[in-house]
Design an enzyme around this catalytic site. Structure first.
Site, PDB file in Angstrom:
ATOM      1  N   ARG A 151       0.866  -1.176   0.000  1.00  0.00           N
ATOM      2  CA  ARG A 151       0.000   0.000   0.000  1.00  0.00           C
ATOM      3  C   ARG A 151       0.906   1.230   0.000  1.00  0.00           C
ATOM      4  O   ARG A 151       2.037   1.177   0.499  1.00  0.00           O
ATOM      5  CB  ARG A 151      -0.893   0.030   1.238  1.00  0.00           C
ATOM      6  N   LYS A 175      -2.342  -2.023   7.918  1.00  0.00           N
ATOM      7  CA  LYS A 175      -3.525  -1.463   8.579  1.00  0.00           C
ATOM      8  C   LYS A 175      -3.642  -1.992  10.001  1.00  0.00           C
ATOM      9  O   LYS A 175      -3.385  -3.166  10.259  1.00  0.00           O
ATOM     10  CB  LYS A 175      -4.793  -1.815   7.781  1.00  0.00           C
ATOM     11  N   HIS A 247      -2.007   2.336  -5.918  1.00  0.00           N
ATOM     12  CA  HIS A 247      -2.691   1.059  -5.679  1.00  0.00           C
ATOM     13  C   HIS A 247      -2.684   0.179  -6.923  1.00  0.00           C
ATOM     14  O   HIS A 247      -2.776  -1.054  -6.819  1.00  0.00           O
ATOM     15  CB  HIS A 247      -4.135   1.309  -5.233  1.00  0.00           C
ATOM     16  N   ARG A 250       0.020  -2.337  -6.670  1.00  0.00           N
ATOM     17  CA  ARG A 250      -0.331  -3.411  -5.718  1.00  0.00           C
ATOM     18  C   ARG A 250      -1.303  -4.397  -6.363  1.00  0.00           C
ATOM     19  O   ARG A 250      -1.151  -5.620  -6.229  1.00  0.00           O
ATOM     20  CB  ARG A 250      -0.941  -2.770  -4.479  1.00  0.00           C
ATOM     21  N   HIS A 273      -4.088  -9.020   3.677  1.00  0.00           N
ATOM     22  CA  HIS A 273      -5.546  -8.998   3.806  1.00  0.00           C
ATOM     23  C   HIS A 273      -5.954  -9.841   5.005  1.00  0.00           C
ATOM     24  O   HIS A 273      -5.527 -10.982   5.148  1.00  0.00           O
ATOM     25  CB  HIS A 273      -6.223  -9.559   2.553  1.00  0.00           C
ATOM     26  N   TYR A 282      -9.462 -10.490  -6.899  1.00  0.00           N
ATOM     27  CA  TYR A 282      -8.551 -10.708  -8.019  1.00  0.00           C
ATOM     28  C   TYR A 282      -8.933 -11.923  -8.854  1.00  0.00           C
ATOM     29  O   TYR A 282      -8.438 -12.104  -9.955  1.00  0.00           O
ATOM     30  CB  TYR A 282      -7.118 -10.870  -7.492  1.00  0.00           C
TER      31      TYR A 282
END
Length: 301
Positions: A151, A175, A247, A250, A273, A282
């Site tokens: 990110r 995150k 992004h 990524r 994730h 994806y």
């Protein structure tokens, strides 16, 4: 106004301490609640978070619907639901007044993906002749962004002490301050080394940025906006007719791994994730790839 400020302050503390959200995520939640508070104030509606009902909230959603796209409205509704769920959790309310308010359908918009050739062309357009070494820095940043699937917030906060090159990994703080180790390839290590020698070692590094890997010419950390600008300029320089951002690199990282046979669980771990459901976005990209997987691995092909 009706004590909204105190409830909002307590809610932000809850998001930080209990849910471990980043400052950016907390600010986003708070911004949407503040939008509601502003609406109530402008319309002389003096009502507290504890007593506000679905009618007032429905009027607010109707008010913003004309100026916001469905995706933004959906985010606001989701954020308000979370806020009122918090009030229920803290025993301030018994019910959530947002429960009957429908979230607009937004569809799932997939970001553009860059081909390997487009990524190479973009990186090849970087001016390496600049005397201040910015070219080496930009090349190292884009290589790291793509090769490690970071990110943009993870890129700008990457530290020298996070580089474990001998072991072949870099440590990423993602995150909610969650950490993960991502493999780093030979070319990325080489370009980071060239950047450090050509630019970083020659900077007057300001206090507090001694361990920050990627720096501007003044010896301070880069902002996310600066990374956006660098990428946009390179896209224009090569005549790339795609809507891209940091992004995109990524997303391309994950897509290329999938197309070359990587399993979804491994991609999930590298992307950081929390849920594999997030990674499954994806899987919607390349139907030919899915047919190839079926024909290769299914016993009744």
């Amino acid at each position: 106004m009706a004590n909204w400020a105190k409830f909002l302050s307590d809610y932000k503390s809850y998001l930080k301490i209990e849910r471990g959200l980043s400052a950016n995520s907390i600010a986003s939640y708070a911004f949407d609640i503040q939008r509601l508070v502003t609406y109530l104030d402008e319309n002389d509606i003096d009502i507290s978070p504890v007593t506000i009902g679905d009618e007032s909230l429905q009027q607010f959603i109707y008010h913003v619907s004309g100026e916001l796209n469905p995706r933004t409205r959906a985010r606001i509704i989701s954020g308000l639901k979370s806020f009122f769920n918090y009030l229920i959790f803290e025993d301030y309310r018994k019910t959530n007044p947002m429960e009957l308010i429908e979230v607009p359908k937004t569809g799932r918009k997939l970001p553009d993906t860059l081909s390997l050739n487009e990524i190479d062309t973009m990186i090849g357009a970087i001016d390496l002749s600049l005397p201040d070494g910015r070219g080496e820095r930009d090349r190292a940043m884009l290589e790291t962004l793509y090769s490690c699937g970071l990110r943009v917030s993870e890129l700008v906060t990457l530290k020298i002490s996070d580089l474990f090159f001998e072991e072949g990994f870099i440590k990423i703080t993602g995150k909610g301050s969650k950490q993960r180790f991502v493999p780093v390839g030979k070319s990325t290590k080489k370009y980071i080394g060239l950047y450090v020698g050509a630019m970083r070692n020659k900077l007057d590094i300001k206090k507090g940025h001694e361990d920050t890997l990627f720096l501007n010419v003044h010896g301070r950390g880069l902002t996310r906006a600066m990374i956006f600008t660098i990428i946009k300029r390179l896209a224009v320089a090569i005549g790339l007719n795609k809507t891209i951002s940091p992004h995109t690199f990524r997303h391309s990282f994950a897509t290329h791994l999938l197309e070359n046979g990587a399993d979804l669980r491994s991609i999930q771990l590298m992307l950081g994730h929390e849920s594999i459901t997030t990674t499954e976005i994806y899987m919607h990209l390349d139907r030919k790839f899915l047919n190839k997987v079926l024909n290769t691995y299914h016993p009744r092909k």
